[in-house]
Design an enzyme around this catalytic site. Structure first.
Site, short mmCIF file in Angstrom:
data_model
loop_
_atom_site.label_atom_id
_atom_site.label_comp_id
_atom_site.label_asym_id
_atom_site.label_seq_id
_atom_site.Cartn_x
_atom_site.Cartn_y
_atom_site.Cartn_z
N PHE A 175 0.82 -1.22 0.00
CA PHE A 175 0.00 0.00 0.00
C PHE A 175 0.85 1.27 0.00
CE2 PHE A 175 -2.18 -3.24 2.71
CZ PHE A 175 -3.00 -3.72 1.71
N LEU B 240 -8.59 -6.73 -18.01
CA LEU B 240 -7.91 -7.94 -18.45
C LEU B 240 -8.37 -9.18 -17.70
CD1 LEU B 240 -4.24 -6.65 -18.85
CD2 LEU B 240 -6.13 -6.59 -20.48
N GLU C 113 -5.34 1.86 -7.32
CA GLU C 113 -5.50 3.05 -6.48
C GLU C 113 -6.93 3.59 -6.48
OE1 GLU C 113 -2.77 4.00 -4.91
OE2 GLU C 113 -1.06 3.46 -6.17
#
Length: 763
Positions: free
Chosen positions: A262, A651, A722
């Site tokens: 993170f 994807l 994010e």
């Protein structure tokens, strides 16, 4: 759904290739490596925010620790070899500390490393380290931005390693176009039909990854091997070479799996350099694992922010002016600015804009990027202000955003490469049932608790940098792709394998992707939602070249059933080359190749970033949430969440949804739970740090507007890691306002906030 031997892989919800190892315990993380002859290191840390350790107490404590059972080395500022400084191109823009560890006896923050104890066992090292009893000559610490602004500024250190006061950086890291000080339009704020202005604050947050930061350093003559929990092995090697004054080529960094990060593991932290120094002094491998408490002071954090936002709109609720001014903090030994105001520069149409960032240097550990850096705290303020503007103008919060949506990037003047934010708003509102939302706060009830519905916009840049990829082909026909990127739990290895399988024309099971080794071709840090676009571009380039080379070999090799054909007439799908009725498996072809021909299928490529004049790539999304608030006990529960994201081509839907769900949970913690507790006078950590658990998980409805963005990369993707967090705290705060009528502008929102008696006249 798991990978199969048939069908296109990209777009499938393929399970993580390392998933079984992770759930069965076979996956090896840094601290799991068993190196023969290993010694154990433990840090000794300062207990004051500013001052100087007395030489006598350091000498006495080091002697006492050295005499303890099993101790092999005690490293202090009095005997540590002089270390170099990081390269200016890193420390000027990134949070790498200018002051090398153990430079002297001065102290700049609580938790600063002041000694390292190395022993034969971890227990002996812990015991010896606990015998340190240091005395200090106390200084006058600066523990908040407000204090720095209020009191006289001390002089900087003579070498610039320690700095004081405030400053206003021009841009975010090395992205000179992302201005931290920006102004367009008239100098003065205009008068308008609607004006809202308020101050918002966010607390200090900790990354709190499951895997603790760990390092193993081993020297073989003058060559250093470091096992580390890092997300930037290329950058760490550069910085470590500077601290140790050795060539980068003499360092190998290994980080195959990272157990959560993170942002905490994006840079070289000082314990890594000290572990390497200790191993060099002893000529034995040394292992150093930070404790959970040390992670709060040693591997970065999200700094506090104080933001002032002012919005002016005309009588049609069209925004005429936007201002966002931020005061934030960094340490005295490194640069970092939380880029809070970047989203305000482009998110909503605004003829006038003023954005500023002021950074105060305080006596605290160095902050760094944390999931959704800038956007997570910045959108909390901006999106709550937008909700306030909607109520002041008397229009629905979604309608306000639709009226002020932009068709181009106001910051650069360039068009968007692809933008589907309006679809996100409308689809999210429909899936949530937003049309049934009453505008008036305190209108909804359920089971004797108040219910509120809130929403907010999400946005995060689409980024791409240069990266390399190596392809190696085995005699069996198996193909391995390698890049010095990282698997941080997001599924990078899985997605890259999917991409490589489709781009080569091979079966999923005949392709593999390896990462986490600095001997592989260089790649940037795994952060800023750029890894898939960045490394994926290199994989596509490498796979395309491999495919062309294989086809050329297939038609050029005597004895091949495809010999003499035009390579463009040969197809390659699922590991089979075919032209009409003639076919040949890749495994058969590769098995017949000469050593020289087989060697042509092993090579390295490099992929660059996007063109400088390309359209602006930005991801967008819309969050809608429901909260229940029990005002009698001050409890807010997030019960339902709808998110619609515009992140380019998806994807792997399973991994993409997982990333957004994790990001929302992260933002929920920021909104309701997370703040690093410390004593304002001593700067010592106190209390506990609360994070969301499964019990805090709302019901999720996550979907995507699946529109490819080929202006950014050949895959058409933008990052997802994010954006899930961005806008989440604001959506929760807005829902709490709808439920209770309380306009709360500080996070985390606490029990005390929710139990304060409601007074409609003063809200």
């Amino acid at each position: 759904m798991t990978a199969t031997a048939t069908g296109q892989q990209v777009g499938r919800s393929v399970d993580r290739v390392e998933g079984r190892d992770k759930v069965t315990g076979r996956a090896r993380y840094t601290a799991d490596n068993d190196v023969p002859g290993l010694l154990h290191a433990v840090l000794v840390q300062s207990q004051i925010p500013q001052g100087t350790i007395t030489a006598e107490s350091m000498t006495t404590s080091a002697a006492r620790a050295s005499a303890a059972p099993g101790v092999a080395l005690v490293l202090t500022p009095l005997n540590c070899p002089a270390l170099g400084e990081p390269p200016r191109h890193l420390s000027d823009d990134l949070p790498l500390e200018r002051r090398p560890p153990l430079s002297d006896l001065s102290v700049q923050h609580v938790g600063q490393h002041v000694a390292v104890v190395v022993a034969d066992t971890l227990e002996n090292a812990v015991d010896a380290a606990s015998s340190f009893d240091l005395a200090y000559e106390l200084g006058a610490p600066y523990t908040s931005a407000a204090q720095v602004l209020r009191e006289p500024t001390p002089a900087d250190g003579p070498d610039g390693r320690v700095r004081h006061g405030v400053y206003q950086p021009d841009h975010f890291v090395k992205l000179v176009e992302e201005k931290l000080q920006d102004h367009r339009g008239p100098a003065a704020e205009p008068h308008g039909a609607t004006h809202v202005a308020a101050q918002y604050t966010t607390a200090v947050n900790s990354h709190y990854p499951i895997e603790l930061s760990a390092t193993i350093a081993q020297w073989d003559d003058d060559v250093l091997t470091v096992y580390d929990t890092t997300r930037w092995i290329s950058g760490e090697r550069t910085a470590l070479a500077a601290y140790l004054n050795i060539p980068e080529t003499d360092i190998r960094i290994l980080s195959p799996l990272v157990g959560g990060a993170f942002g905490a593991k994006s840079f070289l932290w000082m314990h890594v350099a000290l572990c390497a120094v200790a191993a060099r002094e002893l000529r034995r491998p040394v292992k150093l694992v930070l404790t959970r408490s040390q992670m709060f002071t040693s591997t970065g954090h999200r700094p506090r922010t104080q933001q002032h936002v002012s919005l002016v709109a005309d009588d049609h609720a069209a925004i005429q002016s936007t201002e966002q001014h931020t005061l934030t903090e960094t340490s005295t030994v490194a640069h970092f600015c939380e880029p809070v105001g970047l989203s305000a520069r482009f998110l909503y149409h605004s003829p006038r804009l003023v954005v500023s960032h002021t950074v105060a240097r305080i006596n605290s550990p160095t902050p760094c990027f944390m999931r959704g850096p800038g956007e997570a705290p910045g959108l909390f303020a901006l999106e709550v202000a937008m909700d306030e503007l909607a109520y002041a103008a008397g229009i629905d919060p979604v309608e306000l955003r639709l009226r002020n949506d932009t068709e181009f990037d106001q910051a650069s003047g360039r068009p968007w490469s692809a933008k589907h934010l309006r679809e996100c708003y409308r689809a999210g509102a429909a899936r949530f049932g937003w049309a049934d939302r009453p505008m008036r706060p305190r209108s909804l009830h359920r089971n004797d608790v108040r219910v509120g519905w809130g929403m907010a916009t999400a946005t995060y840049p689409g980024r791409r940098m240069a990266a390399g990829c190596r392809v190696s082909t085995a005699r069996s026909g198996a193909v391995l792709f390698e890049s010095a990127t990282h698997e941080v739990g997001t599924g990078v290895r899985t997605v890259m394998t999917q991409v490589a399988a489709d781009a080569t024309g091979l079966r999923f099971d005949d392709v593999a992707f390896a990462s986490g080794d600095s001997l592989f071709p260089a790649a940037p840090y795994s952060g800023a939602s750029q890894t898939t676009a960045t490394v994926g571009s290199a994989v596509v380039l490498a796979a395309g070249q491999w495919r062309r080379r294989l086809l050329d070999l297939a038609v050029a090799m005597p004895g091949s059933p495809l010999f003499g054909l035009d390579a463009s007439a040969v197809s390659l799908n699922l590991g089979v080359l075919s032209a009409g009725a003639v076919s040949l498996s890749v495994a058969d072809l590769v098995g017949r190749l000469s050593p020289a021909d087989l060697a042509t299928l092993t090579f390295t490529v490099s992929s660059g970033g996007p063109d400088d004049d390309a359209p602006t790539s930005q991801s967008f999304g819309a969050h809608f949430c429901e909260v229940e608030v029990d005002e009698l006990i001050g409890r807010a529960t997030v019960t339902r969440w709808v998110a619609v994201m515009d992140c380019g081509r998806v994807l792997n839907p399973k991994l993409a949804r997982n990333q957004v769900m994790g990001g929302i949970t992260f933002g929920l913690g920021m909104a309701l739970l997370e703040q690093v507790p410390y004593d304002a006078h001593t700067a010592q950590l106190i209390g506990e740090y609360y994070v969301p658990t499964h019990a805090d998980r709302p019901d999720f409805d996550i979907s995507f507007v699946d529109g490819a963005d080929y202006a950014l990369d050949p895959l058409g993707v933008r990052g997802i890691g994010e954006i899930g967090t961005c806008g989440v705290p604001a959506a929760i705060a807005n829902a709490i306002h709808h439920a209770t009528g309380r306009r709360l502008r500080d996070v985390p929102i606490t029990v005390e906030n929710l139990m304060t008696p409601f007074d409609e006249e003063i809200r």
